[in-house]
Each structure stands twice: as C-alpha cells, then as structure tokens.
Design a protein around this motif. Structure first.
Motif, PDB file in Angstrom:
ATOM      1  N   VAL A  39       0.814  -1.226   0.000  1.00  0.00           N
ATOM      2  CA  VAL A  39       0.000   0.000   0.000  1.00  0.00           C
ATOM      3  C   VAL A  39       0.850   1.280   0.000  1.00  0.00           C
ATOM      4  CG1 VAL A  39      -1.948  -1.124   1.149  1.00  0.00           C
ATOM      5  CG2 VAL A  39      -0.149  -0.070   2.524  1.00  0.00           C
ATOM      6  N   GLY A  40       2.152   1.205   0.181  1.00  0.00           N
ATOM      7  CA  GLY A  40       2.972   2.419   0.194  1.00  0.00           C
ATOM      8  C   GLY A  40       4.451   2.136   0.028  1.00  0.00           C
ATOM      9  N   LEU A  41       5.125   3.027  -0.750  1.00  0.00           N
ATOM     10  CA  LEU A  41       6.562   2.882  -0.927  1.00  0.00           C
ATOM     11  C   LEU A  41       7.150   4.298  -1.064  1.00  0.00           C
ATOM     12  CD1 LEU A  41       9.161   1.314  -1.378  1.00  0.00           C
ATOM     13  CD2 LEU A  41       8.537   1.083  -3.786  1.00  0.00           C
ATOM     14  N   PHE A  42       7.871   4.733  -0.005  1.00  0.00           N
ATOM     15  CA  PHE A  42       8.371   6.104   0.038  1.00  0.00           C
ATOM     16  C   PHE A  42       9.899   6.086  -0.030  1.00  0.00           C
ATOM     17  CE2 PHE A  42       4.239   6.237   2.012  1.00  0.00           C
ATOM     18  CZ  PHE A  42       3.686   7.419   1.525  1.00  0.00           C
ATOM     19  N   ILE A  43      10.427   6.832  -1.002  1.00  0.00           N
ATOM     20  CA  ILE A  43      11.880   7.007  -1.141  1.00  0.00           C
ATOM     21  C   ILE A  43      12.153   8.491  -1.041  1.00  0.00           C
ATOM     22  CG2 ILE A  43      13.887   6.689  -2.614  1.00  0.00           C
ATOM     23  CD1 ILE A  43      12.488   4.356  -3.934  1.00  0.00           C
ATOM     24  N   CYS A  44      12.921   8.852   0.010  1.00  0.00           N
ATOM     25  CA  CYS A  44      13.234  10.276   0.258  1.00  0.00           C
ATOM     26  C   CYS A  44      11.981  11.112   0.411  1.00  0.00           C
ATOM     27  CB  CYS A  44      14.138  10.841  -0.826  1.00  0.00           C
ATOM     28  SG  CYS A  44      15.772  10.081  -0.896  1.00  0.00           S
ATOM     29  N   GLY A  45      10.934  10.477   0.955  1.00  0.00           N
ATOM     30  CA  GLY A  45       9.712  11.224   1.198  1.00  0.00           C
ATOM     31  C   GLY A  45       8.741  11.248   0.055  1.00  0.00           C
ATOM     32  N   ASP A  69      13.636  15.940  -0.763  1.00  0.00           N
ATOM     33  CA  ASP A  69      14.832  15.767   0.047  1.00  0.00           C
ATOM     34  C   ASP A  69      15.959  15.175  -0.782  1.00  0.00           C
ATOM     35  OD1 ASP A  69      13.355  16.688   2.197  1.00  0.00           O
ATOM     36  OD2 ASP A  69      12.716  14.643   2.761  1.00  0.00           O
ATOM     37  N   ASP A  70      17.180  15.598  -0.503  1.00  0.00           N
ATOM     38  CA  ASP A  70      18.331  15.085  -1.228  1.00  0.00           C
ATOM     39  C   ASP A  70      18.713  13.673  -0.770  1.00  0.00           C
ATOM     40  OD1 ASP A  70      18.400  17.428  -2.562  1.00  0.00           O
ATOM     41  OD2 ASP A  70      19.994  18.341  -1.347  1.00  0.00           O
ATOM     42  N   LYS A  71      18.405  13.328   0.491  1.00  0.00           N
ATOM     43  CA  LYS A  71      18.759  12.013   1.025  1.00  0.00           C
ATOM     44  C   LYS A  71      17.699  11.564   2.053  1.00  0.00           C
ATOM     45  CE  LYS A  71      22.722   9.497   2.913  1.00  0.00           C
ATOM     46  NZ  LYS A  71      24.118   9.585   3.410  1.00  0.00           N
ATOM     47  N   GLY A  72      17.289  10.283   1.987  1.00  0.00           N
ATOM     48  CA  GLY A  72      16.254   9.825   2.919  1.00  0.00           C
ATOM     49  C   GLY A  72      16.130   8.299   2.962  1.00  0.00           C
ATOM     50  N   GLU A  73      15.258   7.853   3.837  1.00  0.00           N
ATOM     51  CA  GLU A  73      15.064   6.412   4.010  1.00  0.00           C
ATOM     52  C   GLU A  73      14.090   5.867   2.993  1.00  0.00           C
ATOM     53  OE1 GLU A  73      13.709   6.082   7.996  1.00  0.00           O
ATOM     54  OE2 GLU A  73      15.740   6.097   8.826  1.00  0.00           O
ATOM     55  N   ILE A  74      14.069   4.518   2.943  1.00  0.00           N
ATOM     56  CA  ILE A  74      13.126   3.813   2.060  1.00  0.00           C
ATOM     57  C   ILE A  74      12.122   3.127   2.984  1.00  0.00           C
ATOM     58  CG2 ILE A  74      12.856   2.028   0.332  1.00  0.00           C
ATOM     59  CD1 ILE A  74      16.251   3.579   0.917  1.00  0.00           C
ATOM     60  N   ILE A  75      10.867   3.558   2.967  1.00  0.00           N
ATOM     61  CA  ILE A  75       9.825   3.045   3.852  1.00  0.00           C
ATOM     62  C   ILE A  75       8.797   2.280   3.033  1.00  0.00           C
ATOM     63  CG2 ILE A  75       8.102   3.612   5.583  1.00  0.00           C
ATOM     64  CD1 ILE A  75      10.994   4.198   6.399  1.00  0.00           C
ATOM     65  N   VAL A  76       8.515   1.023   3.395  1.00  0.00           N
ATOM     66  CA  VAL A  76       7.511   0.183   2.728  1.00  0.00           C
ATOM     67  C   VAL A  76       6.341  -0.017   3.704  1.00  0.00           C
ATOM     68  CG1 VAL A  76       7.019  -2.046   1.675  1.00  0.00           C
ATOM     69  CG2 VAL A  76       9.271  -0.957   1.373  1.00  0.00           C
ATOM     70  N   SER A  77       5.106   0.168   3.195  1.00  0.00           N
ATOM     71  CA  SER A  77       3.886  -0.059   3.999  1.00  0.00           C
ATOM     72  C   SER A  77       3.047  -1.146   3.342  1.00  0.00           C
ATOM     73  CB  SER A  77       3.072   1.240   4.118  1.00  0.00           C
ATOM     74  OG  SER A  77       3.830   2.247   4.759  1.00  0.00           O
ATOM     75  N   GLY A  84       6.639   0.193   7.772  1.00  0.00           N
ATOM     76  CA  GLY A  84       7.904  -0.453   8.019  1.00  0.00           C
ATOM     77  C   GLY A  84       9.025   0.528   8.319  1.00  0.00           C
ATOM     78  N   THR A  85      10.231  -0.032   8.405  1.00  0.00           N
ATOM     79  CA  THR A  85      11.434   0.762   8.679  1.00  0.00           C
ATOM     80  C   THR A  85      12.523   0.413   7.673  1.00  0.00           C
ATOM     81  OG1 THR A  85      12.251  -0.898  10.226  1.00  0.00           O
ATOM     82  CG2 THR A  85      10.909   0.893  11.146  1.00  0.00           C
ATOM     83  N   SER A  86      13.680   1.118   7.769  1.00  0.00           N
ATOM     84  CA  SER A  86      14.763   0.916   6.807  1.00  0.00           C
ATOM     85  C   SER A  86      16.079   1.077   7.526  1.00  0.00           C
ATOM     86  CB  SER A  86      14.672   1.930   5.664  1.00  0.00           C
ATOM     87  OG  SER A  86      15.779   1.831   4.822  1.00  0.00           O
ATOM     88  N   THR A  87      17.016   0.240   7.140  1.00  0.00           N
ATOM     89  CA  THR A  87      18.375   0.350   7.674  1.00  0.00           C
ATOM     90  C   THR A  87      19.333   1.016   6.700  1.00  0.00           C
ATOM     91  OG1 THR A  87      18.926  -1.844   6.848  1.00  0.00           O
ATOM     92  CG2 THR A  87      18.018  -1.692   9.104  1.00  0.00           C
ATOM     93  N   VAL A  88      18.851   1.340   5.503  1.00  0.00           N
ATOM     94  CA  VAL A  88      19.657   1.992   4.458  1.00  0.00           C
ATOM     95  C   VAL A  88      18.967   3.279   4.018  1.00  0.00           C
ATOM     96  CG1 VAL A  88      20.701  -0.157   3.656  1.00  0.00           C
ATOM     97  CG2 VAL A  88      18.552   0.642   2.638  1.00  0.00           C
ATOM     98  N   SER A  89      19.710   4.063   3.248  1.00  0.00           N
ATOM     99  CA  SER A  89      19.148   5.329   2.719  1.00  0.00           C
ATOM    100  C   SER A  89      19.500   5.473   1.231  1.00  0.00           C
ATOM    101  CB  SER A  89      19.705   6.526   3.508  1.00  0.00           C
ATOM    102  OG  SER A  89      21.118   6.610   3.351  1.00  0.00           O
ATOM    103  N   PHE A  90      18.823   6.423   0.594  1.00  0.00           N
ATOM    104  CA  PHE A  90      19.025   6.685  -0.849  1.00  0.00           C
ATOM    105  C   PHE A  90      19.367   8.164  -1.041  1.00  0.00           C
ATOM    106  CE2 PHE A  90      17.634   7.820  -5.124  1.00  0.00           C
ATOM    107  CZ  PHE A  90      18.247   6.813  -5.861  1.00  0.00           C
ATOM    108  N   LYS A  91      20.399   8.412  -1.828  1.00  0.00           N
ATOM    109  CA  LYS A  91      20.833   9.797  -2.108  1.00  0.00           C
ATOM    110  C   LYS A  91      20.312  10.225  -3.477  1.00  0.00           C
ATOM    111  CE  LYS A  91      24.903  12.751  -2.464  1.00  0.00           C
ATOM    112  NZ  LYS A  91      26.376  12.801  -2.435  1.00  0.00           N
ATOM    113  N   LEU A  92      19.512  11.274  -3.483  1.00  0.00           N
ATOM    114  CA  LEU A  92      18.886  11.764  -4.720  1.00  0.00           C
ATOM    115  C   LEU A  92      19.796  12.836  -5.340  1.00  0.00           C
ATOM    116  CD1 LEU A  92      16.404  11.652  -6.576  1.00  0.00           C
ATOM    117  CD2 LEU A  92      15.399  13.496  -5.206  1.00  0.00           C
ATOM    118  N   LEU A  93      20.277  12.506  -6.511  1.00  0.00           N
ATOM    119  CA  LEU A  93      21.156  13.462  -7.234  1.00  0.00           C
ATOM    120  C   LEU A  93      20.322  14.453  -8.040  1.00  0.00           C
ATOM    121  CD1 LEU A  93      23.891  10.975  -8.505  1.00  0.00           C
ATOM    122  CD2 LEU A  93      23.925  12.379  -6.455  1.00  0.00           C
TER     123      LEU A  93
END
Length: 910
Positions: A39-45, A69-77, A84-93
């Motif tokens: 139902v949800g997938l958020f990358i950097c908001g 946001d330039d950098k943020g977590e990956i949240i799956v719902s 959910g939660t995330s142990t890694v992050s993604f950097k948006l160029l």
C-alpha cells in the motif's frame, strides 16, 4: 506476533543513489504477501507506489520519483505488516535538464516546461532551454556599458546562442571580476560537457541498460514458449493470439498518443524552421538590411554583406535560399544603378568619384564604370567651357548683372580648390573689366577647377588605385590596367579636345582673325566688343600662363599642351603690336598736353612726357615679353622684330609730327598758356614774365630747343631703354628718329630766321638812303646813323628772345641773322659807284669796327666782301677821327652792346 504480521524492513537498495526516475531494486523482509498487499513505498519522502512492481516478499522494483529531500530512508507499507522501517538510505542526485532534442532512457517530466510557459503566458523557443550559465560558475556582471562593448567588438555579440558569439565579450560582460581559479574551474566544466556530448549514444545505452536486459529476457521467454508449443503458425494458437494482442496494443497506443505525436511532429517542424531561421537569419534579413543601409548611405556595409551572402549562397540549390538570394540580387542591381547615377552626376568631387567606382567594382557592376565616369566628365567639362562663353555673352546682351549658373558652379565647385591663383577682385571688378577678360578669367576657373581632377582620375584608373582589396583579389586592378592601355589614345584625344576647345574659345574672344568662318560661328560672337588694350591683354596672358602652369604641374605631356604654348606666343605677339599701336595714339595726344613752360635748359615737359610714355610702354611689355620656361623669345622672331621696329619708328615719327603740328598752330588754336620764369635760375635773362603769352616765334624757339634735346638726349636714352628690354634694331630706330627731328629742326629754324631776319635786312636799304642820302655828297659823320642803331636794336631783341628760351640757340640764330645782314650790306656797298671821303669814313667805321668787333663770333664772308668794296683810309687824321666816333658810340650804347659779349653769345655749358 506471527512472522506474517511483522512490519516490513528494508535492508538494501541498488543503486543507492541516482537522479529522479532512476530504476532501483529494493530488498528486505516482510515486504508484503503480494501486489495487492503493498500500500505504500516512500523514497526520500516521495511515494513511488505507482511505479512499484512487487516481485516477492523480499524484493520490490520501482522508479525513484522527484523527491524534495536530497537524502532519505526507504519506507515500505503493507496491509499485513503496516508501516515499516529501513536500515539503508538513498541519495537523490540533482538531474541535469534534458532538452527536447536530447536522448534519454527515462520519461522526461515536462511539467517544468509547461509551468514556465504558463507562468510567462507565452511559448518559449527550445533554444532558450539551454543552460543560462554554460561555464557552471557564479555570474558576476561587470560595470562595462553595453555601448562600449558594441564599439569594441563591432559585428559580434556576447550571447552564446548567437551565430556571431564572441567569447571575449561574454567574459568581459559576465566574469570581468572573476578570479583566475574560478575561470580554470569553468574551463574544466566546459571540457566535461564536451566529453559527455561526445559519448553520445553510449551514455544513453548505459543509462537504460537494465531496461534492455528486461526486454531481452522477455523476448527470450516468448521465443522459448513458442518453440515448445510448436503452434506459432496455427490459427487460434498462442502466437496468433499474441500478435492480435500486440496489434490491439499498438492501435490503442496510436489512439492514445496520436494527438500528442502529431503535436510533437508539428513542434519538431516548427523547431526546425526556427532553427533554420535562427541559423540563416543573416540571409533572410539581408534584403531589408540592404534597403535600410542604402537609404542611410552605408554602402560599405551593403557590399560586405553581399560578398558574404554570395560566398555562402551564391551556388545554393535549396529553393528557399535561392528565392531569398534572388531578391538580394534584385536589390543589389538597384544599388548598382543608383551608384552609377551618382557616379555620372555632375558636379562631383574626385573623392566621391573614386568612392563610387570602388563600390561599383566591389559589386561586380557590368561594363567599366571608371571609363564611363571619365567619358562623362570629359563631356561635362567641354559643356562647361562652351556654356561659359554662351551664358556670358547672353548675360551681357541682356544686361543682367546677376551671376550666371556657371558662376555659381565655379564658386562652389572643386572643385573646391585649396587656394586661389589670383588676388581677390573688388566688388566692381565685373563692371570695370572688359567682357573678354572676364570671360577668360571664368574659363580659367573652369579649366583649373575641373581638368586636374579629370587627369588625376585617369592616373588612378591607369595605376589601379581606384579599387579596394576585394577588387585586387578579384583581378579588377589588372583588368583596369589592361583597359587603360587600350584606351590611352582615346584619353589623349579627350585632353586634346579640351585644350583645343580652350584655345579656340580664347581665340574667338581675342584673336578672331585666326579662326575659320565655321569656327567663328561656334567660338566667336565678340564682334561688337571693343578691342583690348595692352594692359588687359597682359592680364589675359597672365591668366593663360596660370592655366598652362597648372596643367604642367600635373605632368601632362608637353605635346598635349603645345597648342596652349602656340596661343601664348600669338597673344604675346598681338599684345606687342597692340601696345605699340596704342602708344602711338598716346604719343599723338601728347600735343594736347604742351603747356609751353620752359625750364632753365630751354625745354618744356613734352620730351620728358614722351620719354615717360615710352618707358611706361616698355614696362607694360615686360611681362608679355618675358620668356617663361618652354616659351620662345618673341623679340628674336624675324617677323616680330621687323614689325616692332617699324612701329617704334612710327611712334618716333608721330612725336615729330606732333612737334610740327604745334609749330603750325595759330594763336587761336592754342590755349592761353604762359611761359613761366624759373625764379631759381641765377640767370636773370632765363625767362620772361609770367603773364607773357607765348608768341608764334617763341613757340618755334621752344620747339627748336625741344628738337635739340630730343636729338642729343631723349633718343639716346630711348635706345638704351630699348636695348635693356631686349628690342633689336635700336640703331635703325635712332637713326630714323634723329633724321626726322633734324629735318623738322631745319624747317622750323628756316621759318624762324625768315620771320626775324627779313624785317631787319629789309630795313637796311631804306634806312641808308633815308633823306636822299648820297655817298658821294654827305656831311662829316658825327656818329652812327639811325638805321644802324635800329638794326642793332632789332638784333638785340632777337637775341633776348632766343636767349630767354635757350642759350644754345643764340649762336646759331644770330649767325644766320648777321650773315643775312652782311649779305645785304655787301650787296648795297657793291651797288655804290663811288664814295666821298666822309662817305668812306661812314662806311668803313660802321662796317669794320661795329660789325667786325661787335659780331666777331658771327663774322662771315659777306662782311669781307662789303669791306673790300669800300675805300681805304690812309690819313692818320681820318683814322683818329674814326676812333673817336667809335668810342663815342661804345660809350653811348654800352648797355645794349653787353649782350653781344662772347659769354652771352656762346652756349652755356651744362
């Protein structure tokens, strides 16, 4: 809690950085039980659920959206596990802008473009989407004004999208204060941009490599299924059904995107057209620019643009370019016609003529514009010279004092000469100067004002200096030199025609007898004008010499100017003859100026006036007779020598005739002039009273004195003056003059002696025999008889009259008179048959003592004859008586006898 209801946990993402729309693979635990559970997938908001593809509970594939946001977590719902939660992050160029024409492996978001157009309420050119800062460093606008930049870099621009882009202008305008390190960084950015551009399709493939792999996997699976099924060609088989599905999908896609694709094609066409217009705007704007620059007179700009267009599009096969270039040629053709009209327009300066010829040469005008200009100038100069005569004569006939059109052209032309060759004329010069002189002056202005520029134009045509560097490169210079060599004879004829026209016009005004009847109709028309005097002819000669010198200074060949030299020779000859003729008239009028006032030398001012008149004549002939370089000494020509000598002799004879006319005038013909006394003279007998009118006899004496002065001084002085001024034949002139004045002198002297001697001689015989006197029967003498005293007084009167005018004439006059008296006495004594002693004493005393001693200087043979006829006195008493009588006579007439002393008879030394 069971494992199925644990929240999602993201433990990895690949790649872990990228721009928007980058495809990423998310790995973790409890990522959902299926696509419907996600139902949800958020990358950097940013929610990327729309692009997410659930693969398994530990793998999800999606595209990164445009997050803030330039950098943020990956949240799956999920429905089952919640948030959910995330142990890694993604950097948006930050992604670079992708232009409409740039290749891209992802779908380009056009919202930015749309928003820009919406905000500005207008469409924008695709070229405007290029980066505003190509160097990638901060822009620091300088303070250099735009006008100064345009002046420093004419014809270029600081806009990097412009076809005439100037990097120097751009740096001065945007980075005038940027440090050197920043500029090095900018250079590095430009190199990176060039590297990325050169990679081209390779970078495009790298960006979409995963997409290509997925497509490859799908195609391989389909191929495997088809091979295992074996029904790819059977109706209703899976292959057929797949083809139908694909066709329907294609039709549906066409339906969905037909309008979009159509707009895209139209936009592409418009974009291509704009690019063409932008790229070739120089050609499309050229017809209008030609018209504008032509109107402003910027012909150099037009020529440069035309040369550029011709080199780029002269041989184009593109229809639109051919059409526009044809319009350019039409405008250039009109410009050629305009420039040719300006070139042939008169009057014009040499600078303008050269400029228009250069323009026409650079525009590749047909024919030879330079020769056309030379031909037109030649005709115009001839017309000016002819109109000078026609307009001047017409103006003079009409009596119109206003300046003619030719005068206005002469005053404003240069046509503008740097300085005048003649001194400025007074305002009344036009009305005081003879018309022919004014005409020659104006004709001189036309020739000197126009012919030098005409000659210089030809010289420029010969040496090829009429053409610009473009003309030199195109071979115009060599072509011009070749044409000039072929037309040398034609131009020589032009110069000859101009010089001949000048000479004939001057001849028509001053020497009409040297022209034929046909030439007189063309160049004459001055018949009603008075003949010029010597000074005016001298001025004309001076003017013609100025013309000749001006043409010689141009280094025109001498053979072309010989006709002017011939004209000068004839004018000088004519001036010599006219001056001598007019001098004869002036000398003839000198008789009217005789005032009969004598000086101490017994002459009037008439000889001095005559000499002054002749000297002035010679002075006035000094300039005409002067031999300039290249001219002939006119006084060395045989014909001129003979004519000048004859005229000089005639002048001398005219003056002698004037003296003769003065001697023949009666008292009624002469004004009441008076002989004045020179009060400064030490001689009390040197003049008469001021109120004493000159008698005819006194006038004869004055003229005789003038004749002697002419013979001894004036004619000799004149010979020196003639020789000083280069006249030949002075000996002949002097001889004829002296002979003529001697003849006049003898004639006038005889007339004077006749008037004075006849009364004295005629009174002797009546005086001797008065009272019936008889030599044989006479009384003793008591003194000198009255007849002798009367004769003596009459001779003294003549002496006084002559001595008053001229001492030098006294011996000559008294000698003739005494000689006449002696001759008469001799005759009378020889007629006496015999003498008484008293008669002998009377005669011997009178003749021997009175005449011999008183007139010793005038003693003549007649007196000897008279004495020989008388008897001799032998008696001492008679001789003593004779001495007494003589002493008594001397004592009584001492005062009268003083004038007969030798000092009063001999001529005074001067």
């Amino acid at each position: 809690m069971s494992r199925a209801h644990q929240p999602p946990l993201v433990t990895g993402i690949s790649p872990n950085e990228g721009t928007s729309w980058t495809k990423v693979t998310i790995r973790g635990e409890n990522l959902g039980t299926g696509p419907a559970d996600l139902v949800g997938l958020f990358i950097c908001g940013h929610n990327c659920l729309l692009t997410a593809e659930w693969m398994s509970a530990s793998k999800i594939v999606c595209h990164v959206g445009p997050a803030k946001d330039d950098k943020g977590e990956i949240i799956v719902s999920t429905k089952s596990g919640g948030h959910g939660t995330s142990t890694v992050s993604f950097k948006l160029l930050k992604a670079e802008k992708i232009g409409i024409l740039d290749q891209s492996a992802v779908w380009v978001d056009e919202m930015n473009y749309y928003d820009m157009r919406t905000d500005r309420n207008k469409g924008i050119s695709p070229l405007s989407l290029r980066p505003s800062n190509p160097l990638g460093i901060d822009v620091d606008k300088g303070k250099v004004p735009l006008k100064d930049l345009e002046a420093m870099f004419p014809g270029v621009s600081g806009d990097f999208t412009s076809e005439n882009f100037s990097a120097t202008w751009y740096l001065i305008e945007n980075h005038s204060v940027t440090s050197f390190d920043q500029l090095r960084m900018a250079a590095s950015n430009l190199k990176k941009q060039a590297t990325r551009k050169n990679e081209g399709s390779l970078a495009y493939v790298k960006g979409g490599l995963s997409t290509f792999f997925e497509a490859q996997d799908a195609l391989a699976a389909i191929h495997q299924r088809l091979e295992s099924d074996g029904t790819e060609k059977v109706e209703g088989s899976m292959t057929q059904r797949l083809e139908n599905v694909l066709n329907r999908a294609s039709d549906t896609a066409d339906t969905l995107f037909q309008e979009v694709l159509g707009r895209k094609d139209k936009a592409d066409s418009t974009r291509n057209a704009l690019n063409v217009l932008q790229r070739f705007k120089f050609l499309f704007n050229l017809p209008l620019n030609i018209e504008r620059n032509t109107h402003k007179g910027d012909y150099d700009v037009v020529i440069n643009d035309y040369e550029k267009a011709k080199s780029l599009f002269g041989n184009t096969e593109v229809p639109v370019f051919k059409k526009v270039y044809a319009e350019v040629e039409t405008r250039i053709g009109a410009l050629r016609s305009l420039l040719l009209d300006k070139l042939l327009e008169t009057p014009s300066t040499l600078h303008d003529q050269k400029r228009y010829i250069r323009y026409l040469s650079d525009l590749h005008a047909p024919g030879d514009p330079a020769w056309q200009c030379i031909y037109a100038q030649h005709k115009w100069i001839l017309g000016l010279m002819q109109n000078c005569k026609e307009e001047f004569i017409n103006d003079q006939r009409e009596g119109d004092p206003r300046p003619s059109a030719l005068s206005r052209i002469r005053d404003t032309a240069s046509l503008k000469r740097g300085c005048s060759l003649r001194t400025p004329r007074p305002s009344t010069w036009r009305y005081e100067t003879p018309q022919q002189v004014q005409f020659v002056e104006k004709l001189s202005d036309v020739v000197i004002g126009q012919l030098p520029n005409f000659w210089k134009l030809w010289i420029s045509y010969v040496n090829g200096s009429l053409f610009s560097e473009t003309g030199e490169k195109s071979g115009q210079v060599e072509k011009s030199k070749k044409n000039a060599r072929q037309r040398q004879n034609d131009f020589k004829k032009m110069i000859e025609e101009v010089t001949h026209r000048l000479v004939k016009l001057v001849r028509g005004a001053l020497l009409p007898s040297t022209l034929t009847e046909l030439e007189l109709r063309l160049y004459g028309g001055w018949e009603s004008k008075t003949e010029l005097t010597g000074p005016w002819l001298t001025q004309v000669i001076h003017t013609v010499r100025i013309i000749f010198e001006a043409l010689v200074a141009l280094e025109i060949p001498n053979d072309l100017l010989q006709v002017i030299q011939d004209l000068l020779l004839e004018l000088r000859h004519h001036c010599l003859l006219v001056t001598l003729h007019h001098t004869a008239g002036d000398v003839k009028r000198l008789a009217e100026k005789e005032d009969w006032v004598v000086d101490n030398e017994g002459i009037t001012s008439l000889p001095a006036q005559f000499e002054q008149c002749m000297v002035q004549m010679l002075q006035s002939l000094k300039e005409p007779m002067e031999t300039k370089p290249g001219e002939v000494n006119i006084l060395q020509l045989d014909q001129a020598q003979d004519q000048a000598s004859e005229l000089c002799v005639d002048i001398m004879r005219v003056f002698v005739n004037c003296l003769e006319q003065l001697s023949n005038k009666t008292d009624g013909d002469i004004n009441t002039s008076h002989i004045s006394v020179d009060l400064a003279s030490p001689d009390p007998f040197s003049g008469l009273q001021e109120d004493f009118c000159a008698t005819p006899e006194q006038r004869l004496l004055i003229i005789l004195s003038n004749c002697q002065y002419l013979e001894k001084h004036t004619f000799l002085n004149m010979a020196e003056h003639f020789e000083k001024h280069g006249f030949t034949g002075t000996d002949k002139i002097t001889q004829v003059s002296v002979h003529a004045v001697k003849e006049l002198d003898e004639s006038l002297f005889d007339a004077y002696i006749e008037r004075k001697s006849d009364p004295i001689v005629g009174s002797l015989e009546p005086g001797i025999y008065a009272g019936y006197f008889d030599w044989r029967d006479c009384s003793t003498p008591t003194g000198v008889r009255n007849y002798l005293k009367e004769a003596l007084v009459n001779i003294i009167t003549v002496h006084a009259e002559v001595f008053t005018v001229s001492k030098e004439l006294v011996p000559r006059v008294l000698t003739r008179i005494v000689d006449g008296v002696a001759e008469e006495m001799s005759r009378l004594m020889q007629c006496v048959s015999s003498f008484s002693m008293n008669g002998a004493i009377q005669n011997v005393g009178v003749c021997r003592v009175v005449w011999c001693q008183l007139f010793v200087s005038c003693f003549s043979a007649n007196f000897k004859q008279a004495l020989e006829a008388l008897p001799q006195l032998h008696s001492g008493a008679d001789q003593k008586f004779l001495e007494e009588l003589l002493n008594r006579f001397k004592s009584s007439m001492q005062l009268q006898l003083t004038c007969f002393q030798p000092s009063n008879v001999q001529p005074v030394k001067r």
